[in-house]
Structure formats: structure tokens, C-alpha cells
Design a protein around this motif. Sequence first.
Motif, short mmCIF file in Angstrom:
data_model
loop_
_atom_site.label_atom_id
_atom_site.label_comp_id
_atom_site.label_asym_id
_atom_site.label_seq_id
_atom_site.Cartn_x
_atom_site.Cartn_y
_atom_site.Cartn_z
N GLU A 1 0.84 -1.19 0.00
CA GLU A 1 0.00 0.00 0.00
C GLU A 1 0.88 1.25 0.00
O GLU A 1 1.92 1.29 0.65
N ASN A 2 0.47 2.24 -0.76
CA ASN A 2 1.18 3.53 -0.96
C ASN A 2 2.37 3.41 -1.90
O ASN A 2 3.07 4.40 -2.13
N ASP A 3 2.62 2.21 -2.45
CA ASP A 3 3.68 2.08 -3.44
C ASP A 3 3.32 2.84 -4.72
O ASP A 3 2.15 2.88 -5.12
N VAL A 4 4.32 3.42 -5.33
CA VAL A 4 4.15 4.03 -6.64
C VAL A 4 4.42 2.96 -7.69
O VAL A 4 5.45 2.27 -7.62
N VAL A 5 3.48 2.81 -8.64
CA VAL A 5 3.62 1.75 -9.64
C VAL A 5 3.42 2.30 -11.04
O VAL A 5 2.80 3.36 -11.23
N ASN A 6 3.99 1.61 -11.99
CA ASN A 6 3.72 1.88 -13.41
C ASN A 6 2.93 0.72 -13.98
O ASN A 6 3.18 -0.45 -13.62
N LEU A 7 1.99 1.02 -14.85
CA LEU A 7 1.15 -0.02 -15.42
C LEU A 7 1.03 0.18 -16.93
O LEU A 7 1.12 1.30 -17.42
N THR A 8 0.84 -0.91 -17.61
CA THR A 8 0.40 -0.86 -19.01
C THR A 8 -0.81 -1.77 -19.12
O THR A 8 -0.82 -2.87 -18.55
N VAL A 9 -1.83 -1.30 -19.81
CA VAL A 9 -3.01 -2.14 -20.06
C VAL A 9 -3.25 -2.18 -21.56
O VAL A 9 -2.97 -1.22 -22.28
N LYS A 10 -3.79 -3.28 -21.99
CA LYS A 10 -3.94 -3.52 -23.42
C LYS A 10 -5.28 -2.99 -23.90
O LYS A 10 -6.33 -3.29 -23.33
N HIS A 11 -5.26 -2.15 -24.94
CA HIS A 11 -6.49 -1.77 -25.65
C HIS A 11 -6.24 -1.95 -27.14
O HIS A 11 -5.40 -1.27 -27.72
N GLN A 12 -6.98 -2.90 -27.72
CA GLN A 12 -6.73 -3.28 -29.11
C GLN A 12 -5.26 -3.74 -29.22
O GLN A 12 -4.84 -4.61 -28.48
N ASP A 13 -4.47 -3.13 -30.08
CA ASP A 13 -3.06 -3.51 -30.19
C ASP A 13 -2.15 -2.47 -29.53
O ASP A 13 -0.94 -2.45 -29.78
N TYR A 14 -2.74 -1.63 -28.69
CA TYR A 14 -1.98 -0.53 -28.11
C TYR A 14 -1.79 -0.76 -26.62
O TYR A 14 -2.71 -1.18 -25.91
N ASN A 15 -0.59 -0.47 -26.12
CA ASN A 15 -0.30 -0.55 -24.69
C ASN A 15 -0.47 0.83 -24.07
O ASN A 15 0.32 1.75 -24.32
N VAL A 16 -1.51 0.97 -23.26
CA VAL A 16 -1.78 2.25 -22.60
C VAL A 16 -0.86 2.40 -21.40
O VAL A 16 -0.78 1.51 -20.55
N GLN A 17 -0.15 3.53 -21.33
CA GLN A 17 0.81 3.78 -20.26
C GLN A 17 0.16 4.54 -19.11
O GLN A 17 -0.42 5.61 -19.30
N LEU A 18 0.27 3.96 -17.89
CA LEU A 18 -0.32 4.57 -16.69
C LEU A 18 0.72 4.61 -15.58
O LEU A 18 1.65 3.80 -15.54
N SER A 19 0.53 5.56 -14.67
CA SER A 19 1.35 5.60 -13.46
C SER A 19 0.44 5.98 -12.30
O SER A 19 -0.56 6.68 -12.49
N GLY A 20 0.76 5.49 -11.10
CA GLY A 20 -0.10 5.81 -9.98
C GLY A 20 0.40 5.27 -8.67
O GLY A 20 1.55 4.82 -8.55
N LYS A 21 -0.51 5.29 -7.66
CA LYS A 21 -0.16 4.86 -6.31
C LYS A 21 -1.21 3.88 -5.81
O LYS A 21 -2.41 4.09 -5.99
N VAL A 22 -0.75 2.83 -5.17
CA VAL A 22 -1.66 1.84 -4.59
C VAL A 22 -2.30 2.45 -3.34
O VAL A 22 -1.60 2.81 -2.39
N VAL A 23 -3.61 2.57 -3.33
CA VAL A 23 -4.30 3.20 -2.19
C VAL A 23 -5.02 2.19 -1.31
O VAL A 23 -5.36 2.50 -0.16
N ARG A 24 -5.24 0.98 -1.82
CA ARG A 24 -5.92 -0.02 -1.00
C ARG A 24 -5.59 -1.42 -1.53
O ARG A 24 -5.53 -1.64 -2.74
#
Length: 661
Positions: A565-588
Motif C-alpha cells: 500500500e502507498n507504493d508508486v507503480v507503473n502499469l500498461t493495459v492492453k487496448h486493441q493492439d496498443y499498450n496504454v501507459q499509466l502511473s499511480g499509487k496503490v491506495v488499498r
Amino acid sequence: MSNSRRLLYFLAILLSVIYLLWRVFFTIPWHSNIFTLIFALLLVLSEILSNATGFILIFFRMLSTKTKWNLKIPDYSKTQPLPDVDIIIVTHNEEVELLRKTVNAATYIDYPDKSKVHIVIADDGNRPEVMALAKKYHIGYSGMEDNKQAKSGNINHTLAKMHSPLFAIFDTDMIPFSGFLRNTVPFFTENFQQLKDDPDHTDPLGFVQTPQSFYNADIFQFNLFSEKIIPNEQDFFSRDINVLNGGNKRALFTGSNAVFLRSAVDEVGDFPTDTITEDFELGTELNMAGYVSLATKVPQSSGITPIDMKGVIKQRTRWARGVMQSCRNLHIFTNPHLSMINRIILINAYFYWWAFFRRMIYMIAPILYALFKIQVVNANFWILMVIWAPGYFLLHYVMGDTSGMGDAAKIRNERWGEVQETFFAPYLFIPVLLESIGIKAKKFKVTSKNVTYSLKDKLYILPYLILWTITLVAIIKFNYGKYGSEILVGSVITFWLLMHFINLSMCLFISMGRPVYRKNERFIRRVPGKVQGNDGKWHPMKTEDISEGGVAFATTDGADSDIKENDVVNLTVKHQDYNVQLSGKVVRISHRDKTTIYSTQVKVKAGESQNHYLQLVYDGANKTLPSVQDTWVTPFDELYMNLIVRVRTYERKLSHYFNRF
């Protein structure tokens, strides 16, 4: 449908007709004072209209079952050329960020030849920021100033610049799903081929209406803590009544999410400008011109519905007045160009808006007798039990039974319908009455979807509080001191007082409101991706649900102990053939069925990722909200639940207040 069930339905109607004849000829107090007589006549007229609308609904359901009508989406015609389609997104003064979601979704709509899809924003504010949005998405822009003809003027101004054989209309907040054209255009290509093969026995298709659908809880779902129990209040019309209308080839246009045959709209003179419900009127004009209209059952777009009292009541007042205006313009009772089915549908729509006036009559009638001994029905208790009770309860059973016929799910039962009628009644019966006698409202504005709670908003509770208090006093006074047979003889009055008391109690809870903490709606979206923790390692994961500002996910390799919890993470999620780039913090971090769920606040990387992420969020209905009601939970359960929840809320507030000392 079995013969026994059909016989039961006819019996319910027959008993109800017998009751109404008895009411008209034997129960009206003709020799009473003028006030009592007028109210008695209004009451019996209300009962006749209520029963008539019920009969029409039963008739349409039986008709759809008899003809085994089931609208199936065809494939694109292999013998007809793929038509060009104009997609018109209509905006007035809505926020650009809200408009952006709809524009973005429109660019992702599937079509075999995307070059034949022409998207344009119709902006009657001529706003530079909207023009910039159109430029950013490489779509058309149609701006205008000094629009004197509201939404119709804006659409007609834009249509004059477009030339495709088909066009679709979307409101600013109605976000289309990627399959919208796939689930509408084939009806036209099929119809084109049928007209070519057998023009003498084929009616041209004027428009296809998809359901009005919403991705946020409406005022009934939200304020009654019922997001998991009842569907959106508008689903009853969009996914049930209008589908039945479409089964008779006379679906009503509801303002957005529809595809039109351009030549048909040109033939009737474009969108009408002498009403504030141009949608309702245009659809009927097309039907009168010989075009049929269909309504599909599965939502193909989703929008946002207001949940504040001011916004909801203003919206419904506009609709009520607009339908009254359009019915007057169309001369629905005398117009020789209306078919019988078309006339029945329009008259039913017209009298729907009188339901709120009728509801006020129903609430006041037992109060008059209980408090003032004003008897508006001359009836002996035992005769009433013999003539009224069988028809009333059988008709209510039949109404509930027919709502589950075939594929028609139980979207709303009679009790919920009464609660919703009671909620709107104090605010709609006067506008309906005024509009019916030709007194028009001077000005209407587009309903804001932003939630506002001020002191003025809290005053909307007053009509319900007054009626609730009077009804409670009436129940106590009417039953005080009675026992034995006196209670039995007065049970009909007590029954109606209690029913209205429960409905008004629900309205009190609705008008009390509920704090809005969530900034964005969550959608169930299970897509693969990867997450990078503080240790720099990437783990495969799958999302559980997402929103514009958050992602809940579970890792799929079992190695989840390094994410805290409270870790800063980077994520990619797949939409069609594109990797969506996200960044955020684990809140729960929570656990569900032995699976660890990480709830994360996220930001989307700038650029193409933002468009893909918006599409991932909004491409599809919000499955966290129910599409059918939970029949195990009654309004009585809801009343109890709301009472407990609100009492506990006040207990916590009081406890917090006293703990400060």
C-alpha cells in the motif's frame, strides 16, 4: 402464450371494465357540493385513464407474443453498397471535457470502411475551444451563432452541410460504443434490398432507435442506496415500452443514439422547430409519411443522468411540456394521417404525463375522507370488496406477469412505478395542466449533469414532507378509537393511506440526497497488462475494474508480495493492439475470493494513451449497475434499509460531534 394465460389476462381486463362501469354509473356523488363532485369526477377519470394505459401495455405484450416478434440484427447486405454515414454530435454549452469523451468514442466506431464515416460537431455556441477539439481529432466542425431554434436549429444547420444517405445523432454526453453502426446500419441495408426485391410489400425504414442508457446511477438508485437493486428508471421505457412500439414499427425517437435515413428527414422538412421535444415529433412525422421505425433492446451508447433534484425535475418538466406541445402540433386525436397503432402509442404517451396529476388525485382522495369525511366515492364496503378487489389485484398480477413475457425482463414492477410517479407528481402536475391548456413556458435550458446541493435544493423536500405529515395524521385520526368491524370497514381507506405513506417516505429519502464522494464511475473491464513495482520488476496482471482515475487489478503470476500500500507503480493495459501507459499509487489492498486486489489511483501518460484509455473505460455498458430489478428486495425492504442507513449516519455524526468535547 398458453390459452389459460390469455384467458387470465382477458379476465383481468373484463373485471376491471366491470369495476369502471360500476364506478361511473353507481358511485359518483352527483348531489354533493361542487367541490366534492369535481374531485369525484377527477378521481373516476383518473382511474379510467390508469386502467386504459394498463390495458394498452397488456395488449401490446400479447400482440408481440402472438406474432412472435423478435428483432434480430442482420448482417451487412452483400448485395447493397455500404452507405456513407454522418455522425452528428450536438452540443450547446456543455463542458468540453464531457464532449471530448463522446468525440473520442465516435472515432473508434467500427465500420467496414472507415472512410465512409463522417464525424462532425454541431456547436450552436460557435466556441473556439470546441473548434479546437474538432481540429485535434481531425473531424468536422459546424458552428453557428444566434440560434433561435434550439437543438433543431443546430441540427438542421449542420444537416445542410452533410450529404450521406444515413446520419446518426448523439447528444454531448451520450458516448457511442464501438459496435453502434454494426448494430444499426444493417437494418437499412437489409431494407434497401427488400425495397428493391418487393417494393409493393415493403415499408421504407425511417430510423432505428437504440436505448437510452446511462453509466451512472440515477437519482432513485443513488439516493436510495439501490445501485445493486433496481435498474435505471428510464430503462422501463427504452428497453421495454419502446421496443414494443418498435414491434409495431412505430418506435419513438428519444433524441439521441439513433440512425436516420436522410431522404426521409428531408421529405418531412427536417427537424421540427415549433416544439422543445423535436425528437418525439420528428419520429411521428416520419411514421405519418409512411416510414417505419424500430427500437433495439441492447444499449449501443451510454450517457450521464442528473442525480440532483433541481436537474432531474427541470429535465422532466421540459419533457412533459414538450410532449404536450408536440401532441397538440400533431393533433393526435383527430389527425387522419395517423394509423390506429400510431394513434394508440401517441395517446398513451400523452396520458403518461397525466399520470402525475392522477397520482396527486389518488393521494388526496383518501385524505379528504379520513380527515374531513368528504366522500368522493359512494360505495358500501362489501360491494367494493366484491367489485373492486378482484379486478384490482388480478390486473396488478397480470401487469407483473406480462413484464416477464418472453425476453422482456422485469425492469420495473408496479410498486416501483408508483414510487417514481409519487416522486415527480408534486412538481409535474401543474406544468402538465398549464401546457394542456396552452400556457407555454417561456424558456428552457439544457439540463446540467453536475450535482449541486445548496439550501435552495434542500427545499425541494417540502412538498413530500407536507404530504407525508398530512397522510400520517390522516392514518392516525382515521383509525384512532376503532376496533373490530370498524377497522375492517375502514380498511380500504387505511390501505390507500398506508400505500401513499410508504411512497412518500421513499420520496423523503430521495429528496434528502446523499453525499457524492466518487469523482468518476467505475466500469468492469477485465483486460491484460503489466505492473511494475518499487523493485523494478514487471508482473503480468489483469484489471478488475477501471475508471478515469483508477484501476483495480490482480497479478496473475502469484508474485504479489512486493507490492505494498502507498507504493508508486507503473502499469500498461492492453487496448486493441496498443499498450496504454499509466502511473499511480496503490491506495488499498483487499482480498476477493482468495485473490489480492490492488486499487490504484492512476494518471494516464499524455498523448495517444489518453484516447485509448478513455475508449477502454467507456466502450460498453456499466455492468456494475443492474439491468433488471432484484425481485427479492421490495420497496418495504428499501424503506427499512434507508431508515437504518440514515439513522446510523446521524448516529456517527452525533458521536463525532460529542467526542470533540
